[in-house]
Write a protein that holds these residues in place. Structure first.
Motif, PDB file in Angstrom:
ATOM      1  N   GLY A 215       0.809  -1.204   0.000  1.00  0.00           N
ATOM      2  CA  GLY A 215       0.000   0.000   0.000  1.00  0.00           C
ATOM      3  C   GLY A 215       0.846   1.259   0.000  1.00  0.00           C
ATOM      4  N   ASP A 219      -3.238   5.510  -0.569  1.00  0.00           N
ATOM      5  CA  ASP A 219      -4.308   4.511  -0.496  1.00  0.00           C
ATOM      6  C   ASP A 219      -5.092   4.643   0.799  1.00  0.00           C
ATOM      7  OD1 ASP A 219      -3.755   3.168  -2.956  1.00  0.00           O
ATOM      8  OD2 ASP A 219      -2.167   2.015  -1.990  1.00  0.00           O
ATOM      9  N   VAL A 241      -7.765  -2.081   4.034  1.00  0.00           N
ATOM     10  CA  VAL A 241      -7.133  -1.524   2.836  1.00  0.00           C
ATOM     11  C   VAL A 241      -5.749  -2.157   2.734  1.00  0.00           C
ATOM     12  CG1 VAL A 241      -6.569   0.594   1.579  1.00  0.00           C
ATOM     13  CG2 VAL A 241      -8.352   0.640   3.335  1.00  0.00           C
TER      14      VAL A 241
END
Length: 248
Positions: A215, A219, A241
């Protein structure tokens, strides 16, 4: 549904670190008046100097020192009378192999819990009144998938993030309907948050992640924006996420 946060007052605790800085920038770009806290006023001022928009505010606050959080809440009560969004992005960890129980000392455990759990609770407690004044207040905590899978920089950090996830569920019941609370839970993120992790570590993780990358701070920032603009009927839950990292 509008993605604008025009006129909203957003506080980013830990707004000078990787995820915090990206989040502050995204909030400002969406129109919010952003309050950025750092360990020093100089770092916080440097952060807000690059933000789009106007009316941003730099402050010194530490989640390890509740008096600084109370002081900031009192200051913002005078300046704005409310806070619409509180982002808990401050954190701390240190790599300790899970099998090395002796290296995870009482002192390190206490430091990790103080900064990664107690501090987030203290921030919510001190800002509760201002969030209720908003009428549609929101808290977003930056958690970690380590709280669910038990894989992380050390066992205490995993436990602190698991505690943060449970805290969010508990407080969602208490704070509703006037304040929502959500967690954004990253996997490995390309920041300097964990000391000693470099390109080799990141490449290995990316290769075993379904999305084939780790990530970015952006993000995570975009997930925070989504919590504020689109997930308006969600509270007490965790938004993962991680590019599917937890599936491996």
């Amino acid at each position: 549904m509008s993605e604008s946060l025009e006129g909203k007052v957003a506080v980013v605790i830990g707004g000078t670190g990787g995820i915090g800085a990206a989040t502050a920038t995204a909030l400002a770009a969406a129109g919010a008046c952003v309050v950025v806290t750092g360990q020093t006023i100089e770092t916080a001022q440097r952060m807000i100097s690059g933000l789009p928009g106007r009316g941003h505010h730099a402050a010194v606050a530490s989640v390890a020192d509740t008096s600084t959080l109370k002081g900031l809440a009192d200051e913002l009560a005078s300046l704005h009378g409310r806070v619409d969004l509180l982002v808990n992005a401050a954190g701390f960890t240190r790599p300790v192999p899970h099998a090395d129980l002796d290296a995870l000392t009482d002192e390190l455990i206490d430091d990790i819990m103080r900064v990664n759990w107690r501090g987030q609770f203290a921030a919510i407690r001190e800002f509760r009144g201002l969030l209720e004044q908003s009428g549609a207040g929101l808290v977003v905590n930056v958690s970690s998938i380590s709280g669910a899978n038990g894989i992380g920089s050390n066992i205490a950090y995993c436990a602190a993030k698991a505690g943060l996830d449970v805290m969010t569920m508990s407080l969602a019941r208490v704070l509703a309907p006037h304040v929502r609370i959500l967690n954004v839970s990253p996997g490995v993120v390309d920041t300097g948050f964990v000391p000693g992790r470099g390109a080799n570590f990141n490449d290995k993780v990316a290769a075993t992640t379904p999305m084939r990358r780790i990530g970015s701070a952006q993000d995570i920032a975009e997930a925070v924006i989504a919590c504020a603009t689109h997930l308006t009927f969600s509270t007490g839950t965790t938004i993962v996420v991680d590019g599917g990292r937890r599936l491996g």
